[in-house]
Scaffold this active site. Sequence first.
Site, PDB file in Angstrom:
ATOM      1  CB  THR A  37      24.145 -11.969  52.288  1.00 11.08           C
ATOM      2  OG1 THR A  37      23.689 -12.050  53.648  1.00 11.08           O
ATOM      3  CG2 THR A  37      22.996 -11.457  51.445  1.00 11.08           C
ATOM      4  NE  ARG A  49      32.149  -5.057  59.323  1.00  5.69           N
ATOM      5  CZ  ARG A  49      31.167  -4.224  58.976  1.00  5.69           C
ATOM      6  NH1 ARG A  49      31.432  -3.065  58.434  1.00  5.69           N
ATOM      7  NH2 ARG A  49      29.910  -4.541  59.196  1.00  5.69           N
ATOM      8  CG  ASP A  77      22.545  -4.044  52.674  1.00  3.04           C
ATOM      9  OD1 ASP A  77      23.507  -4.695  53.131  1.00  3.04           O
ATOM     10  OD2 ASP A  77      21.740  -3.423  53.387  1.00  3.04           O
ATOM     11  CG  ASP A 128      20.242  -8.817  54.472  1.00  4.72           C
ATOM     12  OD1 ASP A 128      20.668  -9.293  53.402  1.00  4.72           O
ATOM     13  OD2 ASP A 128      20.981  -8.258  55.301  1.00  4.72           O
ATOM     14  N   GLY A 180      29.947 -10.425  54.450  1.00  4.34           N
ATOM     15  CA  GLY A 180      30.113 -11.744  55.069  1.00  4.34           C
ATOM     16  C   GLY A 180      30.206 -12.827  54.012  1.00  4.34           C
ATOM     17  NE  ARG A 227      23.994  -8.269  58.046  1.00  2.00           N
ATOM     18  CZ  ARG A 227      24.744  -7.488  57.291  1.00  2.00           C
ATOM     19  NH1 ARG A 227      25.708  -6.796  57.829  1.00  2.00           N
ATOM     20  NH2 ARG A 227      24.550  -7.401  55.998  1.00  2.00           N
ATOM     21  CG  ASP A 252      22.463 -12.100  56.924  1.00  3.16           C
ATOM     22  OD1 ASP A 252      22.637 -13.136  57.593  1.00  3.16           O
ATOM     23  OD2 ASP A 252      23.238 -11.129  56.946  1.00  3.16           O
TER      24      ASP A 252
HETATM   25  P1  ADP Z   1      27.277  -6.558  53.076  1.00  2.00           P
HETATM   26  O1  ADP Z   1      27.768  -6.338  51.701  1.00  2.00           O
HETATM   27  O2  ADP Z   1      27.122  -8.012  53.411  1.00  2.00           O
HETATM   28  O3  ADP Z   1      26.036  -5.744  53.402  1.00  2.00           O
HETATM   29  P2  ADP Z   1      28.843  -4.645  54.633  1.00  2.00           P
HETATM   30  O4  ADP Z   1      27.668  -3.800  55.008  1.00  2.00           O
HETATM   31  O5  ADP Z   1      29.879  -4.930  55.666  1.00  2.00           O
HETATM   32  O6  ADP Z   1      28.422  -6.103  54.087  1.00  2.00           O
HETATM   33  O7  ADP Z   1      29.538  -3.940  53.373  1.00  2.00           O
HETATM   34  C1  ADP Z   1      30.643  -4.529  52.746  1.00  2.00           C
HETATM   35  C2  ADP Z   1      31.572  -3.472  52.241  1.00  2.00           C
HETATM   36  O8  ADP Z   1      30.905  -2.667  51.250  1.00  2.00           O
HETATM   37  C3  ADP Z   1      32.049  -2.473  53.270  1.00  2.00           C
HETATM   38  O9  ADP Z   1      33.123  -2.978  54.055  1.00  2.00           O
HETATM   39  C4  ADP Z   1      32.492  -1.331  52.377  1.00  2.00           C
HETATM   40  O10 ADP Z   1      33.733  -1.621  51.781  1.00  2.00           O
HETATM   41  C5  ADP Z   1      31.436  -1.361  51.268  1.00  2.00           C
HETATM   42  N1  ADP Z   1      30.363  -0.399  51.550  1.00  2.00           N
HETATM   43  C6  ADP Z   1      29.355  -0.522  52.435  1.00  2.00           C
HETATM   44  N2  ADP Z   1      28.550   0.548  52.455  1.00  2.00           N
HETATM   45  C7  ADP Z   1      29.083   1.423  51.554  1.00  2.00           C
HETATM   46  C8  ADP Z   1      28.740   2.748  51.100  1.00  2.00           C
HETATM   47  N3  ADP Z   1      27.684   3.394  51.577  1.00  2.00           N
HETATM   48  N4  ADP Z   1      29.509   3.311  50.155  1.00  2.00           N
HETATM   49  C9  ADP Z   1      30.602   2.671  49.666  1.00  2.00           C
HETATM   50  N5  ADP Z   1      30.985   1.436  50.048  1.00  2.00           N
HETATM   51  C10 ADP Z   1      30.244   0.814  50.967  1.00  2.00           C
END
Ligand code: ADP
Length: 349
Positions: free
Chosen positions: A131, A78, A109, A135, A11, A177, A133
């Site tokens: 972020t 994403r 994360d 978090d 985000g 979140r 959040d």
């Molecule tokens: P945030 O980074 O805010 O937690 P997301 O959880 O949507 O947001 O993760 C962002 C992007 O990071 C995902 O769209 C994906 O490209 C990558 N990502 C998330 N989890 C994994 C994972 N376990 N392994 C590899 N890439 C990941």
Amino acid sequence: MSNIAVLTSGGDAPGMNAAVMSVARNAAYLGMPLIGIKRGYNGLLGRGQKFEDDFIRLDLDTVLDIADMPGTYLRTARCDEFKDPAVREKAAKILRDLDISGLVVIGGDGSFQGAMRLCELGIPCIGIPGTIDNDLSYTEVTLGYDTATNVCVDTVRAIRATSRSHDRPHVVEVMGRNCGDLALATAEATGAEVVVVPEADWRIDDVAKRLNHQIEIGNTRATVVVAEGCWASMEPFDVYEFLHPYGKQVFPGEPMTTNRLASILKRKCGMAEVRSTVVGYTQRGCSPTARDSMFAFEAGAMAVQLLRKGISNQAIGVENGHTFYMPMEKALAAKRHFNRSLYNLLNAL
Ligand code: ADP
């Protein structure tokens, strides 16, 4: 050193552009060419027809105007395919072909998980926690959290003007979140009378009781702050069974929402009105506060310095008010601390 690169992922958060600007200034100072990757990890999938579809050369002239802007100039999106090892192999090859020997990932994360996997493929990565959040437990604050908190505080203050004028309680939903920090900070800074968060189990009847207590002591303009993830920790409540007899448009099995909570509280507390507001995306859309910009400035500088020294797989954060770094894996394994005594105090007064 050859090129380094930067991307924003997850985000968007106020301060992401300030961090990109800081990376760019530090890279330029050290004579390291910087490439911006567009739309998070999507830019590394090799789908674009030409370089400009996925990448942008971030010379100083390009980024000089963006530092104060909310959102992310590099865009974010994403990229679920990135969880596939074969896709990441391809991404690592694209980075090598571009002679990129270090990557700064600004995100949450999930984005850090992606960065760790790239490190395993020999691409040095540094994470900056972007972020609203808050978090990520290893750091006291994430980039954007301070700005979002200030937006929420301003919003609650504005809402309270009407609450006071009409002697009417108000339920305000903030983001975060599954983390209640934004709700707790908003409640604390505005003196909200009730706060509910995902970290603590709660019942609608208890919220109604607290609100009733406020009404009994003459406060008919109380604010209830709810975190967007708070429904997960709420004791199940049959919204349909309660609201349907009042002629409300609700169907069996429908979930609780902030609007419905206000409607339920209105009836449980015998008020003429209880209104609700979802603060929503305005929380992300403000120029970063000085505090977020300062963290962005320091984090960007630290990220470039680490890459230059050949230090990789680190997450940058704030500890005791100072910018620091620690191994990404350890950072992601850090246990969440929930400030229960603050939560109890806020709900007790
Ligand atoms: P945030 O980074 O805010 O937690 P997301 O959880 O949507 O947001 O993760 C962002 C992007 O990071 C995902 O769209 C994906 O490209 C990558 N990502 C998330 N989890 C994994 C994972 N376990 N392994 C590899 N890439 C990941």
